[in-house]
Scaffold this active site. Structure first.
Site, PDB file in Angstrom:
ATOM      1  N   ARG A 155       0.853  -1.183   0.000  1.00 40.93           N
ATOM      2  CA  ARG A 155       0.000   0.000   0.000  1.00 40.93           C
ATOM      3  C   ARG A 155       0.888   1.232   0.000  1.00 40.93           C
ATOM      4  O   ARG A 155       1.920   1.260   0.638  1.00 40.93           O
ATOM      5  CB  ARG A 155      -0.876   0.031   1.258  1.00 40.93           C
ATOM      6  CG  ARG A 155      -2.054  -0.899   1.190  1.00 40.93           C
ATOM      7  CD  ARG A 155      -2.869  -0.864   2.464  1.00 40.93           C
ATOM      8  NE  ARG A 155      -2.583   0.287   3.326  1.00 40.93           N
ATOM      9  CZ  ARG A 155      -3.224   0.548   4.447  1.00 40.93           C
ATOM     10  NH1 ARG A 155      -4.183  -0.259   4.863  1.00 40.93           N
ATOM     11  NH2 ARG A 155      -2.911   1.589   5.172  1.00 40.93           N
ATOM     12  N   ARG A 166       3.138   8.913   9.789  1.00 42.63           N
ATOM     13  CA  ARG A 166       1.873   8.509  10.433  1.00 42.63           C
ATOM     14  C   ARG A 166       2.094   8.287  11.924  1.00 42.63           C
ATOM     15  O   ARG A 166       1.245   8.632  12.750  1.00 42.63           O
ATOM     16  CB  ARG A 166       1.354   7.205   9.805  1.00 42.63           C
ATOM     17  CG  ARG A 166       0.519   7.419   8.566  1.00 42.63           C
ATOM     18  CD  ARG A 166       0.404   6.153   7.740  1.00 42.63           C
ATOM     19  NE  ARG A 166      -0.310   5.070   8.408  1.00 42.63           N
ATOM     20  CZ  ARG A 166      -0.205   3.787   8.045  1.00 42.63           C
ATOM     21  NH1 ARG A 166       0.598   3.432   7.062  1.00 42.63           N
ATOM     22  NH2 ARG A 166      -0.889   2.875   8.667  1.00 42.63           N
TER      23      ARG A 166
END
Ligand SMILES: [Zn+2]
Length: 215
Positions: A155, A166
């Site tokens: 991904r 993140r």
């Protein structure tokens, strides 16, 4: 063990969702994930669900009041009377304060924070492969999808740089909440950098150490 009211905290890649689901199943209490119940409320068209839909369709984030309302509705359902595992809620201090009010007078709220060192999370998440055809998440070592034979791909947001960003965002947003809970006697930190079964055993022991002390 008496009623278990558990909040699971942990960064992306810590296995929080899986651990929450396994714990809920083992203790026969519902796992309440904010994402799931938001979707349910939207689908069911409840008044709060309709508000949430309007907010999401406008591209904004669903605010504290709405999330609190929807979680509150869910916790009032009969299956949550003997306990629950919360996954993804609370995310903010106002949400945590609202949760305290919701469960006022009931069994203690146990908070388990699954801790995993950043480098281990980056390794886990950036090693993750999903099926390009059906979206299945593959365990390490496979070269093709076990469900449909499709090609495994990474991904885009699982590349190491994006993963680190993140994690930074998670830490920045969640630190105040962890600090809010950390001083409580029912706060437990669990080492998430071990095999899944060992983490599950540590979570069960952590919860028992709180609930057991109540008796
Ligand atoms: Zn597939």
């Amino acid at each position: 063990m008496g009623a278990v009211r558990l909040v699971m905290l942990g960064p992306p890649g810590a296995g929080k969702g899986t651990q929450a689901a396994n714990f809920a199943k083992a203790h026969q209490v519902p796992k309440i994930s904010t994402g799931d119940i938001l979707r349910e409320a939207v689908q069911a068209g409840t008044p709060l669900g309709r508000q949430a839909r309007a907010v999401m369709e406008s591209g904004r984030l669903v605010g504290d009041d709405l999330v609190i309302g929807i979680v509150g509705e869910r916790l009032e359902r009969g299956d949550a009377a003997n306990g629950f595992v919360l996954d993804g809620f609370p995310r903010t201090i106002p949400q945590a304060q609202a949760l305290d009010t919701m469960i006022d007078g009931h069994a203690p709220l146990v908070i388990v924070d699954i801790e995993v060192p950043e480098d281990a999370l980056v390794e886990r998440l950036s090693g993750r492969r999903v099926c390009g055809a059906c979206g299945w998440t593959a365990p390490p070592g496979l070269t093709a999808c076990a469900r449909c034979g499709g090609t495994l791909v990474q991904r885009r947001d699982d590349n190491p740089e994006i993963v680190r960003e993140r994690l930074r965002v998670y830490a920045r947003n969640t630190l105040p909440l962890v600090e809010f809970y950390r001083r409580r006697p029912a706060f437990r930190s669990v080492d998430g950098d071990q095999p899944e079964d060992a983490v599950a055993a540590d979570i069960a022991a952590a919860v028992a150490s709180v609930i057991g002390g109540e008796r």
